[in-house]
Scaffold this motif. Structure first.
Motif, PDB file in Angstrom:
ATOM      1  N   ASP A  54      44.707  96.792  34.762  1.00  0.00           N
ATOM      2  CA  ASP A  54      43.529  96.695  35.632  1.00  0.00           C
ATOM      3  C   ASP A  54      43.186  98.056  36.238  1.00  0.00           C
ATOM      4  OD1 ASP A  54      43.220  94.005  35.131  1.00  0.00           O
ATOM      5  OD2 ASP A  54      44.086  93.348  37.037  1.00  0.00           O
ATOM      6  N   LYS A  55      44.195  98.826  36.539  1.00  0.00           N
ATOM      7  CA  LYS A  55      43.981 100.139  37.132  1.00  0.00           C
ATOM      8  C   LYS A  55      43.558 101.186  36.098  1.00  0.00           C
ATOM      9  CE  LYS A  55      44.517 103.769  39.883  1.00  0.00           C
ATOM     10  NZ  LYS A  55      43.477 104.171  40.781  1.00  0.00           N
ATOM     11  N   TRP A  58      40.026  99.836  32.124  1.00  0.00           N
ATOM     12  CA  TRP A  58      38.962  99.063  32.736  1.00  0.00           C
ATOM     13  C   TRP A  58      38.413  97.995  31.798  1.00  0.00           C
ATOM     14  CZ3 TRP A  58      38.558 104.587  33.041  1.00  0.00           C
ATOM     15  CH2 TRP A  58      39.119 105.088  34.209  1.00  0.00           C
ATOM     16  N   ARG A  59      37.933  96.915  32.398  1.00  0.00           N
ATOM     17  CA  ARG A  59      37.419  95.756  31.654  1.00  0.00           C
ATOM     18  C   ARG A  59      36.289  96.138  30.704  1.00  0.00           C
ATOM     19  NH1 ARG A  59      41.262  93.038  31.073  1.00  0.00           N
ATOM     20  NH2 ARG A  59      42.372  92.610  32.958  1.00  0.00           N
TER      21      ARG A  59
END
Length: 152
Positions: A54-55, A58-59
């Motif tokens: 998540d860090k 990125w999505r």
């Protein structure tokens, strides 16, 4: 790290400790603050991977890689080049490629049409067989073209 864990037997409980040891600079600072803020006393390997990705992954990047995978076609590539790109991108789509049958189907879909029809006729069951057969057929086709050109 997953690759290293396959080589060296590391318990699930120790994986986070091993990985966090290797974090440097900004990543180490991030981990120290994140670890302190986590409500769980023991952070599982699965949880660590999620917050780490998540860090640092990125999505929108994940979505872009998924799209690249599903749009991938052999087109101007050799079978070997296509297989390399396919393997590189397949790691971003996890559940979509979680069986050999799914890999076979998707790989064949991206082959050049003339090659796809020849490979599909063999009804091969494994990904390795499909890749190998596609390479053989492509190689034979190239050889035939060279022979025809030399005859002219």
């Amino acid at each position: 790290m997953e690759k290293a864990f396959m080589l060296v037997v590391v318990s699930e409980e120790k994986k986070v400790d091993y990985v966090s040891y290797f974090l440097k600079d900004e990543a180490n600072y991030w981990w120290e603050s994140t670890h302190a803020l986590e409500e769980e006393e023991v952070i599982t390997w699965c949880r660590f991977k999620k917050i780490f990705l998540d860090k640092y992954f990125w999505r929108n990047m994940q979505t872009q890689m998924e799209l690249k995978f599903f749009e991938l076609k052999q087109e101007g590539m050799t079978v070997g080049e296509y297989e390399k790109k396919f393997t590189e991108l397949a790691r971003f789509v996890g559940d979509y490629m979680d069986t050999d049958e799914k890999r076979v189907k998707r790989f064949q879909q991206g082959l050049k049409p003339w090659l796809r029809s020849r490979v599909a006729a063999f009804e091969l069951a494994t990904y390795a067989e499909v890749v190998q057969k596609a390479m053989v057929i492509e190689g034979e086709s190239d050889q035939n073209l060279k022979e025809k050109e030399s005859e002219k």
